[in-house]
Design a protein around this motif. Sequence first.
Motif, PDB file in Angstrom:
ATOM      1  N   THR A 195     113.901 -13.383 113.437  1.00  0.00           N
ATOM      2  CA  THR A 195     114.822 -14.490 113.741  1.00  0.00           C
ATOM      3  C   THR A 195     115.451 -15.006 112.454  1.00  0.00           C
ATOM      4  OG1 THR A 195     113.540 -15.112 115.689  1.00  0.00           O
ATOM      5  CG2 THR A 195     115.017 -16.782 114.779  1.00  0.00           C
ATOM      6  N   LEU A 196     114.652 -15.135 111.411  1.00  0.00           N
ATOM      7  CA  LEU A 196     115.179 -15.592 110.117  1.00  0.00           C
ATOM      8  C   LEU A 196     116.205 -14.605 109.557  1.00  0.00           C
ATOM      9  CD1 LEU A 196     111.868 -16.924 108.535  1.00  0.00           C
ATOM     10  CD2 LEU A 196     113.703 -18.264 109.584  1.00  0.00           C
ATOM     11  N   VAL A 197     115.945 -13.306 109.716  1.00  0.00           N
ATOM     12  CA  VAL A 197     116.899 -12.293 109.245  1.00  0.00           C
ATOM     13  C   VAL A 197     118.193 -12.392 110.048  1.00  0.00           C
ATOM     14  CG1 VAL A 197     117.375  -9.809 109.115  1.00  0.00           C
ATOM     15  CG2 VAL A 197     115.164 -10.685 108.355  1.00  0.00           C
ATOM     16  N   LEU A 198     118.076 -12.471 111.372  1.00  0.00           N
ATOM     17  CA  LEU A 198     119.278 -12.550 112.209  1.00  0.00           C
ATOM     18  C   LEU A 198     120.106 -13.778 111.861  1.00  0.00           C
ATOM     19  CD1 LEU A 198     117.831 -11.404 115.655  1.00  0.00           C
ATOM     20  CD2 LEU A 198     119.315 -10.097 114.115  1.00  0.00           C
ATOM     21  N   ASN A 199     119.455 -14.905 111.617  1.00  0.00           N
ATOM     22  CA  ASN A 199     120.178 -16.116 111.218  1.00  0.00           C
ATOM     23  C   ASN A 199     120.876 -15.925 109.879  1.00  0.00           C
ATOM     24  OD1 ASN A 199     119.453 -17.495 113.526  1.00  0.00           O
ATOM     25  ND2 ASN A 199     117.704 -18.495 112.578  1.00  0.00           N
ATOM     26  N   ALA A 200     120.194 -15.310 108.927  1.00  0.00           N
ATOM     27  CA  ALA A 200     120.779 -15.090 107.598  1.00  0.00           C
ATOM     28  C   ALA A 200     121.934 -14.091 107.654  1.00  0.00           C
ATOM     29  CB  ALA A 200     119.710 -14.608 106.621  1.00  0.00           C
ATOM     30  N   MET A 201     121.874 -13.150 108.604  1.00  0.00           N
ATOM     31  CA  MET A 201     122.895 -12.101 108.689  1.00  0.00           C
ATOM     32  C   MET A 201     124.149 -12.530 109.449  1.00  0.00           C
ATOM     33  SD  MET A 201     121.933  -9.579 106.884  1.00  0.00           S
ATOM     34  CE  MET A 201     122.980  -8.240 107.427  1.00  0.00           C
ATOM     35  N   ARG A 202     124.150 -13.718 110.025  1.00  0.00           N
ATOM     36  CA  ARG A 202     125.334 -14.185 110.765  1.00  0.00           C
ATOM     37  C   ARG A 202     126.582 -14.184 109.896  1.00  0.00           C
ATOM     38  NH1 ARG A 202     122.758 -19.188 114.080  1.00  0.00           N
ATOM     39  NH2 ARG A 202     121.733 -17.909 115.654  1.00  0.00           N
ATOM     40  N   GLN A 203     126.435 -14.518 108.629  1.00  0.00           N
ATOM     41  CA  GLN A 203     127.591 -14.583 107.729  1.00  0.00           C
ATOM     42  C   GLN A 203     128.106 -13.208 107.315  1.00  0.00           C
ATOM     43  OE1 GLN A 203     126.443 -16.673 104.194  1.00  0.00           O
ATOM     44  NE2 GLN A 203     124.711 -15.347 103.817  1.00  0.00           N
ATOM     45  N   TYR A 204     127.359 -12.136 107.600  1.00  0.00           N
ATOM     46  CA  TYR A 204     127.778 -10.793 107.185  1.00  0.00           C
ATOM     47  C   TYR A 204     129.006 -10.330 107.962  1.00  0.00           C
ATOM     48  CZ  TYR A 204     127.113  -6.104 105.282  1.00  0.00           C
ATOM     49  OH  TYR A 204     127.275  -4.914 104.624  1.00  0.00           O
ATOM     50  N   GLY A 205     129.139 -10.802 109.206  1.00  0.00           N
ATOM     51  CA  GLY A 205     130.365 -10.544 109.952  1.00  0.00           C
ATOM     52  C   GLY A 205     130.396  -9.288 110.798  1.00  0.00           C
ATOM     53  N   VAL A 206     129.263  -8.622 110.997  1.00  0.00           N
ATOM     54  CA  VAL A 206     129.213  -7.462 111.887  1.00  0.00           C
ATOM     55  C   VAL A 206     128.030  -7.649 112.834  1.00  0.00           C
ATOM     56  CG1 VAL A 206     130.230  -5.917 110.161  1.00  0.00           C
ATOM     57  CG2 VAL A 206     127.751  -6.045 110.385  1.00  0.00           C
ATOM     58  N   PRO A 207     128.040  -6.956 113.981  1.00  0.00           N
ATOM     59  CA  PRO A 207     126.891  -7.069 114.884  1.00  0.00           C
ATOM     60  C   PRO A 207     125.609  -6.559 114.231  1.00  0.00           C
ATOM     61  CG  PRO A 207     128.760  -6.055 116.006  1.00  0.00           C
ATOM     62  CD  PRO A 207     129.113  -6.133 114.545  1.00  0.00           C
ATOM     63  N   VAL A 208     124.542  -7.297 114.439  1.00  0.00           N
ATOM     64  CA  VAL A 208     123.218  -6.915 113.945  1.00  0.00           C
ATOM     65  C   VAL A 208     122.316  -6.768 115.162  1.00  0.00           C
ATOM     66  CG1 VAL A 208     121.250  -7.607 112.521  1.00  0.00           C
ATOM     67  CG2 VAL A 208     123.570  -8.168 111.785  1.00  0.00           C
ATOM     68  N   ARG A 209     121.695  -5.613 115.311  1.00  0.00           N
ATOM     69  CA  ARG A 209     120.878  -5.324 116.482  1.00  0.00           C
ATOM     70  C   ARG A 209     119.439  -5.032 116.074  1.00  0.00           C
ATOM     71  NH1 ARG A 209     124.797  -5.742 119.754  1.00  0.00           N
ATOM     72  NH2 ARG A 209     126.684  -4.525 119.692  1.00  0.00           N
ATOM     73  N   LEU A 210     118.514  -5.689 116.754  1.00  0.00           N
ATOM     74  CA  LEU A 210     117.093  -5.411 116.531  1.00  0.00           C
ATOM     75  C   LEU A 210     116.698  -4.172 117.313  1.00  0.00           C
ATOM     76  CD1 LEU A 210     115.223  -8.830 116.705  1.00  0.00           C
ATOM     77  CD2 LEU A 210     115.715  -7.449 114.705  1.00  0.00           C
ATOM     78  N   LYS A 211     116.053  -3.239 116.652  1.00  0.00           N
ATOM     79  CA  LYS A 211     115.545  -2.016 117.281  1.00  0.00           C
ATOM     80  C   LYS A 211     114.034  -1.968 117.051  1.00  0.00           C
ATOM     81  CE  LYS A 211     119.701   0.182 117.853  1.00  0.00           C
ATOM     82  NZ  LYS A 211     120.135   1.085 118.877  1.00  0.00           N
ATOM     83  N   VAL A 212     113.385  -3.099 117.245  1.00  0.00           N
ATOM     84  CA  VAL A 212     111.958  -3.263 116.969  1.00  0.00           C
ATOM     85  C   VAL A 212     111.193  -3.172 118.291  1.00  0.00           C
ATOM     86  CG1 VAL A 212     110.223  -4.823 116.008  1.00  0.00           C
ATOM     87  CG2 VAL A 212     112.508  -4.733 114.996  1.00  0.00           C
ATOM     88  N   PRO A 213     110.155  -2.330 118.338  1.00  0.00           N
ATOM     89  CA  PRO A 213     109.403  -2.192 119.600  1.00  0.00           C
ATOM     90  C   PRO A 213     108.612  -3.449 119.938  1.00  0.00           C
ATOM     91  CG  PRO A 213     108.268  -1.039 117.836  1.00  0.00           C
ATOM     92  CD  PRO A 213     109.578  -1.535 117.256  1.00  0.00           C
ATOM     93  N   GLU A 214     108.268  -3.587 121.211  1.00  0.00           N
ATOM     94  CA  GLU A 214     107.441  -4.722 121.641  1.00  0.00           C
ATOM     95  C   GLU A 214     106.039  -4.632 121.055  1.00  0.00           C
ATOM     96  OE1 GLU A 214     108.316  -7.539 123.196  1.00  0.00           O
ATOM     97  OE2 GLU A 214     110.333  -6.728 122.928  1.00  0.00           O
ATOM     98  N   SER A 215     105.555  -3.403 120.898  1.00  0.00           N
ATOM     99  CA  SER A 215     104.255  -3.197 120.258  1.00  0.00           C
ATOM    100  C   SER A 215     104.344  -1.939 119.409  1.00  0.00           C
ATOM    101  CB  SER A 215     103.134  -3.073 121.290  1.00  0.00           C
ATOM    102  OG  SER A 215     103.337  -1.942 122.101  1.00  0.00           O
ATOM    103  N   ASN A 216     103.526  -1.887 118.382  1.00  0.00           N
ATOM    104  CA  ASN A 216     103.521  -0.721 117.499  1.00  0.00           C
ATOM    105  C   ASN A 216     102.807   0.439 118.178  1.00  0.00           C
ATOM    106  OD1 ASN A 216     104.814  -2.038 115.366  1.00  0.00           O
ATOM    107  ND2 ASN A 216     102.890  -2.880 114.632  1.00  0.00           N
TER     108      ASN A 216
END
Length: 176
Positions: free
Chosen positions: A133-154
Amino acid sequence: RLEAIYPEGSIARRIRLGGEWLPGMAGARAYPSFDRALHVKKQPELNPRRPLCWIMDFNVEPMAHLVGQLDVNPHSRRRIFRVFAELILDGGGIDDICQMFYERFPGHRAEIWIYGDSTSKGRSRQTGKSDYTLVLNAMRQYGVPVRLKVPESNPPVPDRINSVNHAMRDTDGEAR
């Protein structure tokens, strides 16, 4: 930077930088398919139309991230993953690593795909937010879509190790 951290001749240097298997040190190397001569080489230019893949490890010191792209091998038409940068940060936080990303890739206009450990999806007691969430918030200013591809569990550790070894050298002997 890592050479400065691990003293010459130390066991940690032999394991971490040399990839050496040391008898009595918890068994064999996890990634025997890795071959420095095959896997470490100059890469072609980034494709500005393909997403950047940002692989995150939220260790505190050092915080180590990789940035790469999926490409297609022109000979076999199989997908290949190319690493273009290691972002290593000693003594910093998520805002600092995001700033490092901005500085390294200021003009990339395709999507950013974020991969990493699912345990970082948990909320921090300090912030009440997950690392992602902190990364997504920080990346808002980058100006391109940011997508999480992180699994629910390892996935189980043996599955992760086998996947990486297979990508480094598949059953046909191709490195991807």
